[in-house]
Design a protein around this motif. Structure first.
Motif, PDB file in Angstrom:
ATOM      1  N   ILE A  45     -37.080  49.510  16.365  1.00 48.53           N
ATOM      2  CA  ILE A  45     -36.385  49.448  15.079  1.00 48.53           C
ATOM      3  C   ILE A  45     -36.962  50.506  14.153  1.00 48.53           C
ATOM      4  N   THR A  46     -36.062  51.229  13.497  1.00 51.51           N
ATOM      5  CA  THR A  46     -36.451  52.232  12.509  1.00 51.51           C
ATOM      6  C   THR A  46     -36.029  51.771  11.123  1.00 51.51           C
ATOM      7  N   ALA A  47     -36.888  51.978  10.145  1.00 52.96           N
ATOM      8  CA  ALA A  47     -36.561  51.666   8.755  1.00 52.96           C
ATOM      9  C   ALA A  47     -37.227  52.697   7.857  1.00 52.96           C
ATOM     10  N   HIS A  48     -36.482  53.194   6.879  1.00 51.04           N
ATOM     11  CA  HIS A  48     -36.963  54.237   5.970  1.00 51.04           C
ATOM     12  C   HIS A  48     -37.241  53.615   4.612  1.00 51.04           C
ATOM     13  N   LEU A  49     -38.512  53.530   4.262  1.00 46.83           N
ATOM     14  CA  LEU A  49     -38.896  53.056   2.932  1.00 46.83           C
ATOM     15  C   LEU A  49     -38.904  54.249   1.992  1.00 46.83           C
ATOM     16  N   ARG A  50     -37.846  54.388   1.223  1.00 47.38           N
ATOM     17  CA  ARG A  50     -37.736  55.503   0.286  1.00 47.38           C
ATOM     18  C   ARG A  50     -38.515  55.214  -0.989  1.00 47.38           C
ATOM     19  N   GLU A  51     -38.868  56.297  -1.655  1.00 47.65           N
ATOM     20  CA  GLU A  51     -39.618  56.147  -2.906  1.00 47.65           C
ATOM     21  C   GLU A  51     -38.818  55.386  -3.959  1.00 47.65           C
ATOM     22  N   ASP A  52     -37.483  55.543  -3.952  1.00 48.97           N
ATOM     23  CA  ASP A  52     -36.656  54.840  -4.942  1.00 48.97           C
ATOM     24  C   ASP A  52     -36.206  53.460  -4.468  1.00 48.97           C
ATOM     25  N   ARG A  53     -36.600  53.061  -3.234  1.00 47.46           N
ATOM     26  CA  ARG A  53     -36.284  51.739  -2.674  1.00 47.46           C
ATOM     27  C   ARG A  53     -34.773  51.455  -2.712  1.00 47.46           C
ATOM     28  N   ARG A  54     -33.977  52.467  -2.410  1.00 47.34           N
ATOM     29  CA  ARG A  54     -32.520  52.295  -2.505  1.00 47.34           C
ATOM     30  C   ARG A  54     -31.948  51.369  -1.433  1.00 47.34           C
ATOM     31  N   HIS A  55     -32.673  51.202  -0.331  1.00 50.58           N
ATOM     32  CA  HIS A  55     -32.206  50.244   0.675  1.00 50.58           C
ATOM     33  C   HIS A  55     -33.374  49.368   1.152  1.00 50.58           C
ATOM     34  N   ILE A  56     -34.189  49.837   2.046  1.00 53.89           N
ATOM     35  CA  ILE A  56     -35.328  49.056   2.518  1.00 53.89           C
ATOM     36  C   ILE A  56     -36.342  48.867   1.398  1.00 53.89           C
TER      37      ILE A  56
END
Length: 255
Positions: A45-56
């Motif tokens: 499973i891949t998940a992208h924790l973005r700095e702006d938290r737009r999804h994950i």
């Protein structure tokens, strides 16, 4: 000739979280999606924790690490904050990607040649912590050579330009981008790197790229989550795996 190794499928569940965040509640749950994908045959499973938290979100990463039985690939920008979060989470792997707040999705590969001095200590910290590092880069000779020198064990080739050219019907550009991928994968393998690929892949392009013997893993998200709206996530994972097996089968037939 040597029998080709199986091709792994990593399912990116970011956009399950995008849908959840549209209403601000708890559903649909990206962790539930991850578990369903694994049950249907996903290898990770891949998940992208973005700095702006737009999804994950941060709590999603904690739950994913605790609740899934397959490897977690933590996509992230190489910022001090993200490095500390990833080291605390201890995923199986981190994939370092470029990130701009205004972009809709990751628009290109990481400039490892230009950011060598900043990336080297980050990669070293993850290597020391036993977390595999993947660098998300274009199939460019210079970027691949620097990636190998940085001691990152894995690269993920950005397939977006190739996929976009196919979708746009630009056969000349698609052919050119495909040759870049073919040559880049071969160069990376010869440099001792494990080669993954991802971005913009669908059933047809996944089947095509699966025939490259150097590619060991595909990471696919947006297309699969979109297809899942119509046929369900389990069926989408099974169909993607079938496409990858067909592509690998072409390699087997020619071996």
């Amino acid at each position: 000739m040597t029998k080709p190794l199986p091709l792994r499928l990593g399912v990116n569940i970011d956009h399950v979280a995008t849908l959840r965040n549209a209403r601000g509640g708890r559903r649909p749950d990206p962790v539930r999606a991850a578990l369903a994908a694994i049950e249907a045959g996903a290898d990770g499973i891949t998940a992208h924790l973005r700095e702006d938290r737009r999804h994950i979100r941060d709590e999603d990463m904690v739950r994913l690490k605790a609740e899934i039985s397959k490897p977690l690939n933590f996509e992230m920008a190489a910022t001090p904050d993200m490095v500390e979060i990833a080291l605390a989470t201890r995923p199986h792997a981190v994939c370092l990607v470029p990130e701009r707040r205004e972009e809709l999705t990751t628009e290109g590969g990481l400039d490892v040649a230009g950011q060598h001095n900043a990336l080297a200590p980050v990669i070293a910290r993850f290597n020391d912590a036993g977390v595999r590092v993947s660098l998300f880069i274009a199939a460019d000779v210079r970027q691949i050579e620097i990636a190998a020198k940085l001691r990152a064990p894995v690269i993920e080739l950005h397939t977006g330009a190739w996929c976009d050219a196919i979708e746009d019907g630009d056969t000349a550009k698609a052919a050119s981008e495909w040759q870049r991928i073919v040559k880049g994968a071969a160069l990376a393998k010869s440099a001792g790197l494990e080669v993954h690929a991802g971005h913009g892949l669908d059933y047809a392009t996944a089947e095509t790229i699966a025939a490259l013997p150097e590619i060991m893993e595909l990471n696919i998200g947006y297309y699969m989550i979109g297809e899942a709206l119509f046929v369900g996530l389990g069926e989408t994972v099974r169909a993607m795996r079938a496409a990858m097996v067909r592509g690998r089968g072409l390699l087997t037939a020619s071996a």
